[in-house]
Design a protein around this motif. Structure first.
Motif, PDB file in Angstrom:
ATOM      1  N   ALA A   1      -7.625  -2.796 -13.661  1.00 38.85           N
ATOM      2  CA  ALA A   1      -7.157  -1.841 -14.681  1.00 38.85           C
ATOM      3  C   ALA A   1      -5.764  -1.336 -14.326  1.00 38.85           C
ATOM      4  O   ALA A   1      -5.460  -1.066 -13.166  1.00 38.85           O
ATOM      5  CB  ALA A   1      -8.126  -0.669 -14.756  1.00 38.85           C
ATOM      6  N   GLY A   2      -4.925  -1.233 -15.342  1.00 41.46           N
ATOM      7  CA  GLY A   2      -3.577  -0.693 -15.147  1.00 41.46           C
ATOM      8  C   GLY A   2      -2.554  -1.761 -14.812  1.00 41.46           C
ATOM      9  O   GLY A   2      -1.356  -1.488 -14.816  1.00 41.46           O
ATOM     10  N   GLU A   3      -2.999  -3.007 -14.524  1.00 43.36           N
ATOM     11  CA  GLU A   3      -2.034  -4.067 -14.194  1.00 43.36           C
ATOM     12  C   GLU A   3      -1.831  -4.968 -15.413  1.00 43.36           C
ATOM     13  O   GLU A   3      -2.701  -5.085 -16.274  1.00 43.36           O
ATOM     14  CB  GLU A   3      -2.558  -4.921 -13.022  1.00 43.36           C
ATOM     15  N   LYS A   4      -0.676  -5.630 -15.428  1.00 47.43           N
ATOM     16  CA  LYS A   4      -0.411  -6.599 -16.507  1.00 47.43           C
ATOM     17  C   LYS A   4      -0.918  -7.979 -16.115  1.00 47.43           C
ATOM     18  O   LYS A   4      -1.277  -8.792 -16.960  1.00 47.43           O
ATOM     19  CB  LYS A   4       1.096  -6.719 -16.730  1.00 47.43           C
ATOM     20  N   ALA A   5      -0.870  -8.249 -14.815  1.00 44.26           N
ATOM     21  CA  ALA A   5      -1.232  -9.587 -14.327  1.00 44.26           C
ATOM     22  C   ALA A   5      -1.560  -9.500 -12.850  1.00 44.26           C
ATOM     23  O   ALA A   5      -1.240  -8.497 -12.192  1.00 44.26           O
ATOM     24  CB  ALA A   5      -0.058 -10.537 -14.547  1.00 44.26           C
TER      25      ALA A   5
ATOM     26  N   ILE B   1       0.671  -7.153 -10.558  1.00 43.24           N
ATOM     27  CA  ILE B   1       1.916  -7.025 -11.328  1.00 43.24           C
ATOM     28  C   ILE B   1       1.709  -5.926 -12.380  1.00 43.24           C
ATOM     29  O   ILE B   1       0.779  -6.049 -13.171  1.00 43.24           O
ATOM     30  CB  ILE B   1       2.267  -8.341 -12.070  1.00 43.24           C
ATOM     31  N   PRO B   2       2.468  -4.841 -12.422  1.00 45.16           N
ATOM     32  CA  PRO B   2       3.681  -4.640 -11.634  1.00 45.16           C
ATOM     33  C   PRO B   2       3.483  -3.871 -10.327  1.00 45.16           C
ATOM     34  O   PRO B   2       4.449  -3.778  -9.558  1.00 45.16           O
ATOM     35  CB  PRO B   2       4.540  -3.791 -12.577  1.00 45.16           C
ATOM     36  N   SER B   3       2.271  -3.356 -10.017  1.00 44.57           N
ATOM     37  CA  SER B   3       2.147  -2.413  -8.900  1.00 44.57           C
ATOM     38  C   SER B   3       2.757  -2.891  -7.583  1.00 44.57           C
ATOM     39  O   SER B   3       3.474  -2.158  -6.936  1.00 44.57           O
ATOM     40  CB  SER B   3       0.680  -2.073  -8.637  1.00 44.57           C
ATOM     41  N   ASP B   4       2.455  -4.131  -7.186  1.00 39.95           N
ATOM     42  CA  ASP B   4       2.894  -4.593  -5.861  1.00 39.95           C
ATOM     43  C   ASP B   4       4.131  -5.489  -5.924  1.00 39.95           C
ATOM     44  O   ASP B   4       4.568  -6.019  -4.909  1.00 39.95           O
ATOM     45  CB  ASP B   4       1.801  -5.467  -5.196  1.00 39.95           C
TER      46      ASP B   4
ATOM     47  N   ASP C   1       9.890 -19.436   4.997  1.00 40.13           N
ATOM     48  CA  ASP C   1       9.412 -18.130   4.528  1.00 40.13           C
ATOM     49  C   ASP C   1       9.774 -18.015   3.057  1.00 40.13           C
ATOM     50  O   ASP C   1      10.925 -18.253   2.680  1.00 40.13           O
ATOM     51  CB  ASP C   1      10.123 -16.993   5.278  1.00 40.13           C
ATOM     52  N   VAL C   2       8.792 -17.658   2.239  1.00 45.63           N
ATOM     53  CA  VAL C   2       9.017 -17.553   0.791  1.00 45.63           C
ATOM     54  C   VAL C   2       8.325 -16.295   0.296  1.00 45.63           C
ATOM     55  O   VAL C   2       7.172 -16.039   0.652  1.00 45.63           O
ATOM     56  CB  VAL C   2       8.372 -18.745   0.030  1.00 45.63           C
ATOM     57  N   SER C   3       9.001 -15.553  -0.554  1.00 48.12           N
ATOM     58  CA  SER C   3       8.341 -14.407  -1.178  1.00 48.12           C
ATOM     59  C   SER C   3       7.177 -14.928  -2.027  1.00 48.12           C
ATOM     60  O   SER C   3       7.306 -15.958  -2.694  1.00 48.12           O
ATOM     61  CB  SER C   3       9.331 -13.666  -2.082  1.00 48.12           C
ATOM     62  N   ALA C   4       6.068 -14.198  -2.018  1.00 44.85           N
ATOM     63  CA  ALA C   4       4.923 -14.618  -2.839  1.00 44.85           C
ATOM     64  C   ALA C   4       5.294 -14.652  -4.324  1.00 44.85           C
ATOM     65  O   ALA C   4       4.635 -15.316  -5.116  1.00 44.85           O
ATOM     66  CB  ALA C   4       3.738 -13.678  -2.613  1.00 44.85           C
ATOM     67  N   ARG C   5       6.357 -13.960  -4.721  1.00 46.48           N
ATOM     68  CA  ARG C   5       6.804 -14.005  -6.121  1.00 46.48           C
ATOM     69  C   ARG C   5       8.001 -14.929  -6.295  1.00 46.48           C
ATOM     70  O   ARG C   5       8.558 -15.024  -7.390  1.00 46.48           O
ATOM     71  CB  ARG C   5       7.156 -12.594  -6.610  1.00 46.48           C
TER      72      ARG C   5
END
Ligand SMILES: C[S@@+](CC[C@H](N)C(=O)[O-])C[C@H]1O[C@@H](n2cnc3c(N)ncnc32)[C@H](O)[C@@H]1O
Length: 439
Positions: free
Chosen positions: A193-197, A213-216, A237-241
């Protein structure tokens, strides 16, 4: 259904509208995962069918006056031999929009994709070429390959997939193309709840991570991806996003295809455009050695920061330039806004070329997003007079368009490999090698 039609009735093509059903013969495959059919001269783009089938098609989009109509095959009256019962219960008319080819044998999926690449090259670049779409190593019947999956979330906090060409969410309890490690996080059973994805990333090294998304999103964790290819063996090393190939065999396969095609030599100068965290950059740097030079251009600030730490320090003859490729070359182009997930069309202002750009280059790698490099970038690359270019393309139409620009400017398409890096979907990845024609 329109008032004029019931299943089995013949509907005048001019009056066709959403909900009407017509019986048609499915024609050839087209770019985008549908086949083309005609009903009384009107063009229909139909999903969930195969070339050569006779189907009852229900119109899903379009109406009188539209150039074409979209439709779903809702009943198969005469099936093609390559048709299968879809393994996924969420595949079918009106259901998940994620996969296009769950109803097709995997070998036939690859033949369909090959004919799309052939047709795009023919139509946009006047190139005649037989294409074979190769499986990516590690693939098992096209299922459980996706190591990065973003699931949409509905108002009740349930995770799922969007229906085709819709914002409606279809709640699901499994996704058969997502890896076991992605669905094993319990993301589809969770309450968001409260997240878009929710974005789930199962890197090659270390545990899977879930990013809300978008919280973290702003503090997305960094994951480690390992490549064990013939031309390159190392961790990134890669950002998870951030960007990383989603099929676990893809990055290694593409880097070997690029290096085999270009054969970079000790001491050569290379450009890696749309470089991400530096997969091709690293392999080029290794091949040209410290007497050589690699200039990498990437718009995403996080990817550049990671590459500066992990690639520039290991091979200091690499230099990363942060910025849009068109801006770095000082050319004007239209396209999606670099580094933006949302995209959007914008015309960029002309500016001076970045001073890090060399006057010439021996080899160039281009790995642009779906929109492709475009005419202005191709012209700027050609001005460096490279002996060879590798173009890594996730959209065969953009590749074919840019192939035409390269051929007009004195380059020949000397090799083309295509890979099934996204089984069950219509997507296909190509690695095209271009070489400068002799004067
Ligand atoms: C298909 S990915 C390829 C990344 C890298 N070559 C790899 O294989 O990991 C495309 C990359 O281009 C970047 N990008 C998108 N538009 C760009 C632009 N106009 N200029 C520079 N980089 C761009 C994205 O951030 C992304 O890292």
């Amino acid at each position: 259904m329109s008032e004029t039609a019931a299943p089995g009735d013949s509907v005048s093509a001019d009056g066709l509208t959403v909900g009407d059903e017509v019986v048609v013969d499915s024609g050839p495959i087209a770019h985008g995962g549908f086949v083309v059919a005609r009903h009384e001269g009107r063009v229909l783009f139909i999903r969930h069918t195969l070339p050569g089938e006779r189907v009852r098609a229900r119109i899903t989009e379009g109406g009188p006056g539209d150039r074409f109509l979209r439709a779903d095959a809702v009943e198969i009256l005469d099936a093609a031999p390559a048709r299968l019962e879809p393994p996924c219960p969420y595949a079918g008319p009106g259901l998940c929009g994620g996969c296009d080819f769950q109803h097709v044998d995997v070998a036939e999926q690859r033949r369909l994709k090959a004919s799309v690449v052939t047709e795009q090259l023919q139509r946009l670049a006047y190139v005649e070429r037989d294409v074979v779409v190769e499986a990516v190593p590690g693939d098992v019947e096209g299922l459980r390959w996706r190591t990065r999956t973003e699931f949409a979330v509905d108002a009740e906090g349930r995770a799922g997939m969007r229906r085709h060409r819709s914002h409606d969410l279809l709640a699901i309890d499994d996704c058969l193309i997502a890896s076991e490690r992605v669905v094993g996080t319990g993301v589809l059973q969770g309450h968001w709840a409260g997240e878009k994805a929710v974005d789930v990333v199962a890197p090659s090294t270390g545990p899977a991570v879930v990013v809300r998304i978008p919280s973290d999103e702003a503090d997305a964790p960094v994951v480690t991806e390992t490549i064990a290819a013939q031309s390159l063996s190392r961790d990134f090393d890669v950002s998870a996003r951030g960007f990383w190939q989603v099929h676990p065999g893809a990055a290694a396969t593409f880097v070997d295809a690029v290096i085999d095609g270009l054969r970079p030599q000790q001491g050569e100068r290379c450009l890696d455009l749309y470089a991400g965290v530096g997969v091709f950059t690293s392999a080029l740097a290794q091949a040209v050695g410290e007497r050589g030079q690699v200039i990498a251009v990437e718009s995403d600030a996080t990817a550049v920061a990671q590459a500066r730490l992990n690639v520039e320090t290991v091979t200091p003859w690499v230099q990363y330039v942060q910025g849009r490729v068109d801006h770095v070359f000082g050319v004007e182009s239209t396209g999606r806004v670099a580094g933006s997930r949302k995209g959007g069309r914008r015309r960029s202002a002309p500016r001076r070329p970045n001073s890090a750009l060399p006057p010439t280059a021996d080899v160039v790698v281009l790995d642009p997003p779906r929109t492709g490099a475009g005419k202005a970038v191709i012209a700027a690359v050609v001005a460096l007079a490279p002996r060879a270019l590798a173009y890594v393309a996730c959209d065969p139409a953009a590749l074919a368009r840019d192939t035409a620009y390269l051929m007009e400017r004195g380059y020949a398409l000397t090799s083309l490999r295509a890979f099934d890096a996204f089984p069950m979907t219509h997507h296909v990845e190509c690695v095209a090698i271009f070489e400068r024609n002799e004067p």
